[in-house]
Design an enzyme around this catalytic site. Structure first.
Site, short mmCIF file in Angstrom:
data_model
loop_
_atom_site.label_atom_id
_atom_site.label_comp_id
_atom_site.label_asym_id
_atom_site.label_seq_id
_atom_site.Cartn_x
_atom_site.Cartn_y
_atom_site.Cartn_z
N ASN A 3 34.39 88.02 92.08
CA ASN A 3 35.60 88.92 92.53
C ASN A 3 36.72 87.41 92.70
O ASN A 3 36.38 86.37 93.60
CB ASN A 3 34.55 89.25 93.92
CG ASN A 3 36.12 90.24 94.88
OD1 ASN A 3 37.04 90.04 94.07
ND2 ASN A 3 35.99 90.49 96.28
N TRP A 4 37.60 88.22 91.99
CA TRP A 4 38.68 86.81 92.35
C TRP A 4 39.32 87.21 93.22
O TRP A 4 40.29 86.45 93.82
CB TRP A 4 39.59 87.33 91.07
CG TRP A 4 38.42 86.51 89.62
CD1 TRP A 4 37.52 86.13 89.27
CD2 TRP A 4 39.01 86.41 88.37
NE1 TRP A 4 36.69 85.40 88.82
CE2 TRP A 4 38.13 85.78 87.66
CE3 TRP A 4 40.32 85.97 87.63
CZ2 TRP A 4 38.03 84.91 85.90
CZ3 TRP A 4 40.47 85.15 86.85
CH2 TRP A 4 39.51 85.00 85.90
N LYS A 5 39.66 88.33 94.35
CA LYS A 5 39.81 89.21 95.62
C LYS A 5 41.65 89.21 94.51
O LYS A 5 41.93 88.74 93.17
CB LYS A 5 40.23 88.21 96.57
CG LYS A 5 38.61 88.29 96.82
CD LYS A 5 38.73 87.74 98.25
CE LYS A 5 37.24 87.22 98.62
NZ LYS A 5 37.08 87.83 99.43
N HIS A 22 34.58 97.06 99.75
CA HIS A 22 34.05 95.40 100.03
C HIS A 22 35.03 96.24 101.21
O HIS A 22 35.87 96.67 102.15
CB HIS A 22 35.28 95.44 98.64
CG HIS A 22 35.65 93.45 99.23
ND1 HIS A 22 35.61 92.58 100.20
CD2 HIS A 22 34.20 92.49 98.68
CE1 HIS A 22 35.55 92.25 100.44
NE2 HIS A 22 34.68 91.34 99.19
N GLU A 55 37.57 94.09 103.67
CA GLU A 55 38.05 93.64 103.05
C GLU A 55 38.69 95.10 102.81
O GLU A 55 39.54 95.33 103.84
CB GLU A 55 38.51 93.01 101.70
CG GLU A 55 38.53 91.64 102.68
CD GLU A 55 38.09 90.94 101.40
OE1 GLU A 55 38.86 90.23 100.68
OE2 GLU A 55 37.66 89.50 101.70
N GLU A 61 26.70 91.94 101.66
CA GLU A 61 27.62 90.70 102.05
C GLU A 61 27.85 91.20 103.71
O GLU A 61 29.18 91.94 104.26
CB GLU A 61 28.97 91.60 101.14
CG GLU A 61 29.23 91.56 99.71
CD GLU A 61 29.93 90.96 99.34
OE1 GLU A 61 30.48 90.01 98.31
OE2 GLU A 61 31.67 91.23 99.24
N GLY A 84 33.95 84.28 103.43
CA GLY A 84 35.12 83.47 103.03
C GLY A 84 34.97 82.85 104.34
O GLY A 84 36.04 81.36 104.33
N SER A 111 29.96 83.66 100.73
CA SER A 111 30.28 82.02 101.20
C SER A 111 29.03 81.66 100.23
O SER A 111 28.34 80.56 99.80
CB SER A 111 30.20 81.23 102.53
OG SER A 111 31.26 81.98 103.12
N GLY A 156 33.34 84.51 96.01
CA GLY A 156 33.83 84.74 95.77
C GLY A 156 34.84 83.55 95.90
O GLY A 156 34.83 83.48 94.16
N GLY A 157 35.30 83.05 96.60
CA GLY A 157 36.14 81.73 96.87
C GLY A 157 35.83 80.74 95.39
O GLY A 157 35.59 80.39 94.98
C1 PEP Z 1 33.71 88.32 98.55
O1 PEP Z 1 34.24 89.10 99.09
O2 PEP Z 1 32.71 89.12 97.48
C2 PEP Z 1 33.27 86.97 98.62
C3 PEP Z 1 31.66 86.94 99.07
O3 PEP Z 1 34.14 85.92 99.05
P1 PEP Z 1 32.71 84.57 99.35
O4 PEP Z 1 32.13 84.08 98.49
O5 PEP Z 1 34.24 83.66 98.95
O6 PEP Z 1 32.48 84.80 100.75
#
Ligand code: PEP
Length: 253
Positions: free
Chosen positions: A9-11, A94, A96, A164, A170, A211, A232-233
């Site tokens: 997920n590049w957001k 998600h 967010e 999640e 994050g 994370s 994500g990140g």
């Molecule tokens: C996400 O937002 O789907 C996610 C898993 O982010 P991160 O890996 O950065 O925690």
């Protein structure tokens, strides 16, 4: 047995040039693998470009959201049909979107139905906040979110479910594999089994997200009930994402 899946997920990150370079690098490193599905979820404007960049590989592309409406006066929205013309997957619900844009369980359900109707594979996100966990409500929250998300969905054929926990997203501090397995092998598996039966439930990929890094992924995918990761990140770093994919393929292969 469910397929192994790693989705990135590049957001709301990357420029056009960065997105193109990231996709091209991943095409080189993980473009032709067996045993694990790889899905890149760039921002909307880059979907077509990323799809072109990975053409000829077995990497799939997904959106990060979509409208539940087919078309019409919904300024700024992107329809299921538009998404389906460019890619195969879509992240829905998600945390967010739930927290920042007021997306309700009902809206997520409408989006899941619309995605399936458009031929997309929804990656349904569920997970509790820290306050909900501390109040002992983690299981109840995840159960409610999942039950509502799949309400009226008759077969789980194309579903992927991502657990999640909001407090792990994050933050650089993932859940422990045992904690994730408690929820995923517990309440999530139970909801899927009671809705679709044991065979169909066991064929639904369950991803852990929050994370995940190249260092932490092994512990998660070593759990039998965890089939992959939503990243994500770390999905913005080509070599690290490739390593997450390789570890998942090695453990699940
Ligand atoms: C996400 O937002 O789907 C996610 C898993 O982010 P991160 O890996 O950065 O925690």
């Amino acid at each position: 047995m469910a397929r192994a899946v790693v989705a990135g997920n590049w957001k709301m990150n990357t420029s056009v040039a960065e997105a193109r370079a990231l996709a091209a690098e991943l095409r080189e490193s993980i473009g032709h693998m067996e045993g694990v599905d790889r899905v890149l979820c760039p921002p909307f404007p880059y979907l077509g470009m990323v799809r072109d960049a990975v053409t000829g590989s077995t990497i799939a592309v997904g959106a990060q959201n979509m409208s539940q409406h087919e078309k019409g006066a919904f300024t700024g929205e992107v329809s299921p049909g538009m998404v389906a013309e460019l890619c195969t997957h879509v992240i829905l619900g998600h945390s967010e979107r739930r927290a920042l844009y007021g997306e309700t369980d009902e809206a997520v359900n409408l989006k899941v139905e619309a995605a399936l109707k458009a031929g997309l594979t929804p990656i349904i996100c569920v997970g509790e906040t820290l306050a909900q966990r501390e109040a002992g409500a983690a299981e109840a929250v995840v159960e409610r979110q999942l039950v509502k998300a799949i309400d009226g969905v008759e077969t789980p054929g194309a579903l992927i479910v991502a657990y999640e926990p909001v407090w792990a997203i994050g933050t650089g501090v993932p859940a422990t594999p045992d904690l994730a397995a408690d929820i995923m092998g517990g309440v999530i598996q139970r909801v899927l089994e009671s809705t679709y039966g044991a065979t169909a439930a066991s064929a639904t990929p369950l991803l852990y997200g929050g994370s995940v890094t190249a260092d932490s992924v092994r512990g998660f995918v070593e759990q039998e009930c965890i089939h992959g990761a939503l990243v994500g990140g770390a999905s913005l770093r080509a070599e690290e994402f490739a390593e997450i994919v390789r570890t998942t393929a090695e453990v699940k292969g």
